[in-house]
Design a protein around this motif. Structure first.
Motif, PDB file in Angstrom:
ATOM      1  N   ASN A 673       0.825  -1.213   0.000  1.00 41.77           N
ATOM      2  CA  ASN A 673       0.000   0.000   0.000  1.00 41.77           C
ATOM      3  C   ASN A 673       0.857   1.259   0.000  1.00 41.77           C
ATOM      4  OD1 ASN A 673      -2.358  -1.503   0.015  1.00 41.77           O
ATOM      5  ND2 ASN A 673      -2.522  -1.515   2.262  1.00 41.77           N
ATOM      6  N   MET A 676       1.949   1.847  -3.522  1.00 47.41           N
ATOM      7  CA  MET A 676       0.847   2.325  -4.359  1.00 47.41           C
ATOM      8  C   MET A 676       0.491   3.762  -4.018  1.00 47.41           C
ATOM      9  SD  MET A 676      -0.111  -0.021  -6.518  1.00 47.41           S
ATOM     10  CE  MET A 676      -1.785   0.466  -6.946  1.00 47.41           C
ATOM     11  N   ARG A 679       2.545   6.321  -5.668  1.00 51.38           N
ATOM     12  CA  ARG A 679       2.456   6.343  -7.141  1.00 51.38           C
ATOM     13  C   ARG A 679       3.856   6.251  -7.767  1.00 51.38           C
ATOM     14  NH1 ARG A 679      -2.220   7.568  -9.264  1.00 51.38           N
ATOM     15  NH2 ARG A 679      -1.254   8.361 -11.161  1.00 51.38           N
ATOM     16  N   PHE A 834       0.386  -5.191  -7.944  1.00 54.85           N
ATOM     17  CA  PHE A 834       1.122  -3.930  -7.852  1.00 54.85           C
ATOM     18  C   PHE A 834       2.188  -3.849  -8.944  1.00 54.85           C
ATOM     19  CE2 PHE A 834       5.202  -2.316  -6.084  1.00 54.85           C
ATOM     20  CZ  PHE A 834       4.959  -0.968  -6.268  1.00 54.85           C
ATOM     21  N   TYR A 837       0.750  -3.164 -12.312  1.00 57.39           N
ATOM     22  CA  TYR A 837       0.440  -1.733 -12.456  1.00 57.39           C
ATOM     23  C   TYR A 837       1.690  -0.963 -12.882  1.00 57.39           C
ATOM     24  CZ  TYR A 837      -0.619   3.047 -10.957  1.00 57.39           C
ATOM     25  OH  TYR A 837      -0.783   4.409 -10.908  1.00 57.39           O
TER      26      TYR A 837
END
Length: 878
Positions: A673, A676, A679, A834, A837
């Protein structure tokens, strides 16, 4: 012949007695002597030693009569350690305490054997240290080349000198003058012109250091040049019988030509040839007189095998060089191991002396050892091609392949070349190249799998210091299907007088007189050692002082509490473990406490008792209690155990969750987290430039190894538009700089020395502590620290029984997840989602991330390197 048994007599008697039974011969009736006067017996033995010394002093020509059972009590014990021949290197590489007899609490073992061994080791070490006048440096260049039966047709300057950028003329004769037909007419010694030059009068050898293999200045040429050739002659005649030196002469001519304008400074010290095996030792003329007692030996292994070596002694230091050619083909690894074992036994310097290659201060072993890579041919070529095309893959892929190198695995398992060392390999495989059309894009023969067959290893004793600067192949020399390999070393040797060493050794022996007498006056301080709170990978040291308050020296050793046990638990190391205590002199024993991945989570209770034994005799074992409080950490704990804890591990370890267990460990989810939320989607280009040239040690978790050796990167000022990049978390080591704190006063103003730069391990420790205590992450930590801890948590995430070798699509990859434990599935999906992404933003980074993650999460999987990386990419690629 007399035999003797010694026993103690007890039972109903109040005092312990000593019975000696002497058997003059098997036919004669044994005679028994018994006494309870142990002190009187000691006096008797002391008088025996005194009279024996007097007899040897006044009648030196007559042989002294000795009795084997009195050896431990007799006068000085003459051993090979006070000769010029060093002890066996293989023995010296075994820890001293492991060479002692088995012992445990209440069971001292063979004290007589142990006392002699400890005494001899102590005398040998102290005599050399006390008589050392200084140290001298020698630059040594070692090379190996399988010439495939070719005569020299190219300049060898890059191999011989380590550079092709010197201004001297290329003096190698034209090829036609070195052909097998014309050279027969040339009887001139290729070294004749150089050996007639006068020797230099310089007393000290030049001291130089070679840092790279491509920029060696002429003044930094080696003091000793040792070159090993294989397959020198492949003709049928050479296999049957050959005494010709034509090939040797041709290659020596080429080697001296490569020395250019410096060839007159060198002379050939020794050479030895056996069929196609040749070793040549070339030294500077200025130091040639320092080498004495040069010996050579050969031993054949099969029709093509062989070995030659040369031992040279300089100032009491013995060098041994071995050149060998072991059995070929991928599947012949057992034969190669057997060849090594055979050579290790058979290579001796003459039947009379019986000196083996292991009785040296340093052994260099070079040659075409023929060990291969246990990976499919196509996978090896794919990884090599990727390393050739992408900067990030150069060392990463080579290190991944080296994990499957047969030689490295044989060394680690002790099947061959155990105790030897090899510098990390950073050059492409040296075999097999082909000048024809049947080659791949890198020039390797498509019929032979590329491999690092040509190697240079070393085995160093405690009397010398060896530093290796280079280890490389030379792609510009293309006359053979092998590429020559070279290595540069700096060797520091002791300067001392041999007579002074022997005199000192005798004096030291006299200092240890009485070592065989029982000692009861050894003090230990403290007997209880408190180490306080200890966190994961927090290294703590404590000191215990031993003191001999008796008038005689004694030996000490730490022994296991039980015969089957270990001296200490895995989180505790002792230094020294055994040794000698001189009268009225203290000795400090250092206790190092470090709980890391080598300590299983169920063995992290920091409470143990050390057993100290002093000899000889049963004596009284001393006990040292070591206690501490381990602060539980999430690293190394099974994932399913972490999900069952009601809170952070530091405060809830051992408790059960009254509610339903978590789907995945909170520690993993916090890290994912955090990544993420920040970014982390910026490009990799700048960070790839930072990684250029960094060293990465070969290990299962390659990224973790490289990061631990890096320094922290200074954080940029925090703004809403600035965040760490994705690649810096998983792929880039930090640059070498220090952490800074806003508003801090410069060290120069405060007039105090600057603090040492924090390491990446320091930053990772901070992240680990936050996870263990559920506290907020501090600001300013480099993103690499978070990636490092994530990899530690994901270690061996995929169970060993899960098969991925036949997975060839994304759908098949997801079906494999059915074999995962449910907690592992949840962690796998969270982490790969993750990474998926990330890859959507930077598609060209998928292979890089897979190369970092695959060896960690699939550590114990039997799948190949390519199969592991491909499995990861099915989840992270778009």
């Amino acid at each position: 012949m007399a035999q003797m048994r010694v026993g103690s007599v007890g039972g109903s008697q109040d005092r312990t007695g000593l019975r000696i039974t002497v058997s003059p011969s098997p036919q004669d009736e044994p005679l028994s002597f018994y006494t309870q006067d142990v002190q009187g017996l000691q006096s008797l033995l002391g008088e025996y030693r005194r009279l024996k010394e007097l007899s040897e002093t006044f009648i030196p020509s007559s042989p002294s009569q000795t009795y084997s059972w009195l050896a431990p009590y007799a006068s000085e014990h003459t051993l090979p350690i006070i000769t010029s021949v060093p002890p066996d290197l293989r023995v010296l590489h075994q820890p001293l305490h492991e060479r002692l007899s088995p012992a445990s609490a209440g069971s001292p073992g063979d004290d007589t054997h142990d006392i002699l061994l400890l005494r001899d080791d102590w005398v040998r070490t102290q005599a050399r240290e006390q008589t050392r006048k200084g140290r001298a440096q020698l630059n040594i260049r070692v090379g190996t080349f399988n010439v495939n039966g070719q005569t020299p047709s190219q300049d060898l300057v890059s191999w011989v000198r380590g550079t092709s950028d010197y201004t001297g003329s290329h003096l190698i004769p034209p090829l036609e003058e070195l052909s097998p037909f014309s050279i027969l007419d040339n009887e001139k010694d290729p070294l004749e012109s150089s050996t007639n030059s006068s020797l230099s009068t310089v007393d000290t050898p030049p001291i130089a250091s070679t840092s790279t293999a491509v920029s060696v200045a002429p003044k930094e040429l080696p003091d000793i040049l040792v070159l090993g050739f294989q397959e020198l002659d492949l003709s049928t005649e050479a296999l049957i019988y050959s005494t010709s030196t034509v090939r040797e002469d041709a290659w020596c001519t080429a080697v001296f030509a490569a020395l250019g304008e410096h060839q007159s400074e060198y002379t050939k010290l020794a050479s030895k040839q056996l069929v196609g095996i040749l070793i040549v030792v070339i030294v500077r003329k200025a130091i040639a007189h320092r080498f004495a007692d040069v010996r050579t030996s050969v031993a054949g292994v099969g029709i093509m095998g062989g070995s030659g070596d040369d031992a040279s002694e300089s100032g009491g230091t013995v060098f041994t060089f071995v050149n060998s050619h072991l059995a070929a083909f991928d599947e012949m690894v057992d034969k190669r191991n057997s060849d090594f074992a055979d050579l290790a036994k058979r290579l001796t310097f003459g039947l009379e002396s019986g000196v083996t290659i292991w009785e040296s201060d340093v052994v260099f072993w070079m040659g075409d050892l023929n060990y291969r890579v246990d990976q499919p041919d196509g996978d090896v070529r794919e990884l090599l091609f990727e390393a050739d095309q992408h900067r990030w893959a150069r060392k990463k892929n080579l290190n991944a392949l080296m994990a499957y190198d047969q030689l490295r695995n044989a060394m680690q398992s002790g099947q061959a070349f155990d105790h030897f060392s090899e510098h990390p390999i950073t050059h492409p495989p040296s075999y097999r190249y082909s000048p024809g059309v049947l080659t791949d894009s890198l020039g390797y023969d498509i019929k032979r799998k590329p491999a690092w067959t040509d190697r240079i290893l070393n085995l160093v004793g405690p009397a010398v210091m060896l530093k290796q600067h280079t280890y490389t192949s030379h792609a510009q020399i293309t006359m053979s299907d092998h590429r020559p390999v070279s290595a540069d070393f700096t060797l520091e040797v002791d300067i001392y007088n041999e007579k002074a060493r022997l005199t000192t050794a005798r004096s030291l022996y006299r200092q240890l007189q009485g070592l065989d007498l029982e000692s009861r006056k050894v003090g230990v301080e403290p007997e209880e050692v408190s180490i306080g709170n200890v966190r994961y990978k927090q290294r703590i040291t404590r000191t215990v002082r031993l003191r001999n308050d008796g008038k005689n020296p004694c030996v000490f050793r730490f022994v296991p509490p039980t015969p089957e046990g270990d001296i200490s638990p895995p989180w505790l190391t002792l230094q020294p473990v055994t040794g000698i205590l001189l009268p009225y002199q203290p000795l400090d024993v250092t206790l190092t406490i470090n709980v890391d991945e080598s300590t299983p989570h169920y063995m992290r209770d920091l409470d143990c008792t050390l057993v100290l034994h002093t000899g000889p005799g049963l004596g009284k074992d001393r006990f040292i209690v070591v206690q501490g409080d381990y602060q539980p950490s999430c690293i190394g704990i099974p994932l399913v155990t972490l999900t069952a804890l009601p809170g952070p591990i530091r405060t809830t370890w051992g408790q059960s969750n009254s509610k339903q267990n978590l789907n995945a460990p909170r520690e993993v989810m916090r890290l994912v987290n955090w990544m993420m939320d920040n970014r982390l989607i910026e490009a990799f280009t700048e960070l790839e430039e930072e990684t250029t040239g960094y060293d990465e040690e070969a290990s299962v978790s390659e990224l973790t190894s490289s990061l631990r050796a890096s320094s922290l990167k200074s954080p940029e000022p925090s703004t809403s538009s600035t965040s760490p990049t994705t690649s810096s978390i998983m792929t880039s080591p930090a640059s070498a700089s220090t952490l800074s704190t806003a508003g801090s006063v410069p060290a120069s103003v405060m007039k105090i020395p600057p603090a040492p730069a924090p390491t990446l391990e320091d930053a990772a420790s901070a992240v680990r502590e936050c996870l263990d205590t559920n506290t907020a992450f501090p600001s300013g930590l480099p993103p690499q620290a978070y990636g490092m801890i994530l990899l530690e948590l994901l270690d061996n995430l995929v169970p060993e029984h899960v098969e991925i070798d036949n997975v060839y699509s994304r759908e098949e990859a997801f079906e494999v997840l059915d074999a995962f434990p449910i907690v592992n599935v949840n962690v796998w999906i969270s982490v790969t989602a993750f990474l998926h992404y990330i890859v959507q933003q930077e598609e060209d980074k998928a292979r890089m991330i897979a190369a970092v993650l695959a060896p960690v999460v699939l550590r114990d999987s039997p799948a190949t390197i390519v199969e592991k990386r491909r499995f990861v990419r099915y989840f992270i690629e778009a």
